[in-house]
Design an enzyme around this catalytic site. Structure first.
Site, PDB file in Angstrom:
ATOM      1  N   ASP A 171      40.215 -60.836 -10.906  1.00 23.97           N
ATOM      2  CA  ASP A 171      40.315 -61.347 -12.053  1.00 23.97           C
ATOM      3  C   ASP A 171      41.672 -61.113 -12.313  1.00 23.97           C
ATOM      4  O   ASP A 171      42.093 -61.688 -13.833  1.00 23.97           O
ATOM      5  CB  ASP A 171      39.823 -59.565 -13.311  1.00 23.97           C
ATOM      6  CG  ASP A 171      39.901 -59.346 -12.769  1.00 23.97           C
ATOM      7  OD1 ASP A 171      40.423 -59.164 -11.823  1.00 23.97           O
ATOM      8  OD2 ASP A 171      38.728 -58.308 -13.543  1.00 23.97           O
ATOM      9  N   SER A 172      42.785 -60.378 -11.483  1.00 24.77           N
ATOM     10  CA  SER A 172      43.497 -60.945 -11.633  1.00 24.77           C
ATOM     11  C   SER A 172      44.849 -62.405 -11.611  1.00 24.77           C
ATOM     12  O   SER A 172      46.100 -62.293 -12.115  1.00 24.77           O
ATOM     13  CB  SER A 172      44.801 -61.351 -10.536  1.00 24.77           C
ATOM     14  OG  SER A 172      44.393 -60.871  -8.862  1.00 24.77           O
ATOM     15  N   ASP A 187      35.436 -62.192  -8.006  1.00 27.07           N
ATOM     16  CA  ASP A 187      35.483 -60.493  -9.140  1.00 27.07           C
ATOM     17  C   ASP A 187      34.977 -60.571 -10.663  1.00 27.07           C
ATOM     18  O   ASP A 187      35.379 -61.641 -10.623  1.00 27.07           O
ATOM     19  CB  ASP A 187      36.936 -60.476  -9.898  1.00 27.07           C
ATOM     20  CG  ASP A 187      37.591 -58.939  -8.930  1.00 27.07           C
ATOM     21  OD1 ASP A 187      36.774 -58.351  -8.765  1.00 27.07           O
ATOM     22  OD2 ASP A 187      39.006 -59.177  -9.138  1.00 27.07           O
ATOM     23  N   LYS A 244      32.821 -58.629  -6.156  1.00 26.58           N
ATOM     24  CA  LYS A 244      33.538 -57.047  -6.487  1.00 26.58           C
ATOM     25  C   LYS A 244      33.132 -56.792  -8.001  1.00 26.58           C
ATOM     26  O   LYS A 244      33.658 -57.442  -8.975  1.00 26.58           O
ATOM     27  CB  LYS A 244      35.277 -57.218  -6.197  1.00 26.58           C
ATOM     28  CG  LYS A 244      35.944 -56.170  -6.031  1.00 26.58           C
ATOM     29  CD  LYS A 244      37.409 -55.812  -6.122  1.00 26.58           C
ATOM     30  CE  LYS A 244      37.960 -56.084  -7.002  1.00 26.58           C
ATOM     31  NZ  LYS A 244      38.318 -55.442  -8.119  1.00 26.58           N
ATOM     32  N   GLU A 267      34.320 -53.540 -10.732  1.00 27.24           N
ATOM     33  CA  GLU A 267      35.194 -52.254 -10.654  1.00 27.24           C
ATOM     34  C   GLU A 267      34.162 -50.446 -10.694  1.00 27.24           C
ATOM     35  O   GLU A 267      33.261 -50.950 -12.053  1.00 27.24           O
ATOM     36  CB  GLU A 267      36.217 -52.371 -11.605  1.00 27.24           C
ATOM     37  CG  GLU A 267      37.817 -53.218 -10.773  1.00 27.24           C
ATOM     38  CD  GLU A 267      38.576 -53.312 -12.001  1.00 27.24           C
ATOM     39  OE1 GLU A 267      38.720 -52.723 -12.724  1.00 27.24           O
ATOM     40  OE2 GLU A 267      39.390 -54.447 -11.524  1.00 27.24           O
ATOM     41  N   GLU A 319      42.671 -48.839  -4.830  1.00 27.26           N
ATOM     42  CA  GLU A 319      44.424 -49.361  -5.271  1.00 27.26           C
ATOM     43  C   GLU A 319      44.784 -48.340  -5.593  1.00 27.26           C
ATOM     44  O   GLU A 319      44.646 -47.081  -6.420  1.00 27.26           O
ATOM     45  CB  GLU A 319      43.360 -50.126  -7.167  1.00 27.26           C
ATOM     46  CG  GLU A 319      45.048 -51.083  -7.126  1.00 27.26           C
ATOM     47  CD  GLU A 319      45.220 -51.716  -8.186  1.00 27.26           C
ATOM     48  OE1 GLU A 319      43.383 -53.013  -8.619  1.00 27.26           O
ATOM     49  OE2 GLU A 319      45.908 -52.360  -8.443  1.00 27.26           O
TER      50      GLU A 319
HETATM   51  O1  KIV Z   1      42.416 -59.081  -9.752  1.00 28.32           O
HETATM   52  C1  KIV Z   1      42.292 -58.396  -7.858  1.00 28.32           C
HETATM   53  O2  KIV Z   1      43.035 -59.388  -7.555  1.00 28.32           O
HETATM   54  C2  KIV Z   1      42.361 -57.597  -7.973  1.00 28.32           C
HETATM   55  C3  KIV Z   1      42.647 -57.054  -6.422  1.00 28.32           C
HETATM   56  C4  KIV Z   1      44.274 -56.631  -7.234  1.00 28.32           C
HETATM   57  C5  KIV Z   1      42.423 -55.479  -5.129  1.00 28.32           C
HETATM   58  O3  KIV Z   1      41.111 -56.810  -8.302  1.00 28.32           O
END
Ligand code: KIV
Length: 260
Positions: free
Chosen positions: A44-45, A83, A113, A115, A182
């Site tokens: 989600d980055s 994510d 993924k 969190e 992280e």
């Molecule tokens: O969103 C993302 O890119 C991430 C990584 C930094 C692990 O969660």
């Protein structure tokens, strides 16, 4: 042979390091896959590196699915992980099943993924795994909690470190196939890595994890301000600026396209 979540667990057993990179579109995904990346995370980055938001919070599930589908179309070997964005899974296990199910069914991801390690998240992980959706956990600095945690290193004092260790163990017990650690101290990451049967994937967590992940915009030199733990491998921003300036100059002085 395509990478599977089972293969990652096998690689931990034999000490084969796991290389993970993020991707947000077809072109980048194809290149990362061809280069041999083990896992491609549609993180989600992408909210920040591809969509221009200040944090990861605003990105919608629809946007994540759109980008994941593009990435999945470019990948042949790597495991594609989507994510789940903020508020697409925290409300209830039922909401998480809907969101994760769409990531696999509509977007072509092979895993999701999410969190955190609260009891509610553990219940959600167990339910996703029970219906056949592989889950990657994520503890330490969790950017979806930026308004609580900031971007500071987590797990610095004994109590915080013990909480992150307990969360990581519980996430593995709930059935996750791997976990992102992280921005935590390297010693804590080493302890978690030694205790868990599943691979740990570090970002800003030192050298003792089973694998490492970086945001691809950071390694390519595209980010405005990469985090201090990232390594910048090339200056794509400089190359793009230079190419664009050369094209503009060629158009203006009529050297492109060539005459005749
Ligand atoms: O969103 C993302 O890119 C991430 C990584 C930094 C692990 O969660």
């Amino acid at each position: 042979m395509p990478v599977t979540s089972q293969k990652l667990r096998d690689w931990k057993q034999v000490g084969r390091p796991i290389a993970v990179l993020t991707a947000w579109d077809y072109a980048i995904a194809r290149l990362l896959d061809a280069a041999g990346t083990d896992v491609i995370l549609v993180g989600d980055s992408l909210a920040m590196v591809a969509l221009g938001y200040a944090t990861t919070l605003p990105v919608s599930l629809e946007a994540m699915l759109h980008h994941t589908a593009a990435v999945a179309r470019g990948v042949r070997q790597a495991l594609v992980v989507c994510d789940l964005p903020f508020l697409s899974y925290q409300e209830s296990p039922a909401q998480a099943i809907q969101s994760a199910g769409r990531a696999l069914k509509e977007a072509g991801a092979q895993a999701v993924k999410l969190e955190g390690g609260s009891p509610a998240i553990l219940e959600t992980i167990a339910k996703l795994v029970a219906i056949g959706i592989p889950v990657m956990g994520h503890v330490g600095l969790t950017p979806q909690s930026v308004h609580q945690l900031g971007y500071r290193q987590q797990g610095r004092d004994d109590m915080a470190a013990a909480r992150i260790l307990a969360e990581a163990i519980a996430i593995a017990d709930a059935g996750a196939f791997s976990i992102v650690l992280e921005h935590i101290p390297a010693t804590l990451a080493a302890t978690i890595t030694a205790k868990l049967p599943i691979p740990t994937i570090g970002i800003g967590a030192g050298p003792h994890c089973d694998g490492q992940v970086l945001v691809t915009a950071d390694i390519l030199g595209l980010a405005d301000k990469p985090p201090p733990f990232a390594r910048v491998y090339t200056d794509l921003r400089g190359s793009i600026e230079q190419a664009a300036q050369q094209f503009i100059a060629d158009v203006r002085d009529r050297t492109f396209p060539p005459s005749g």
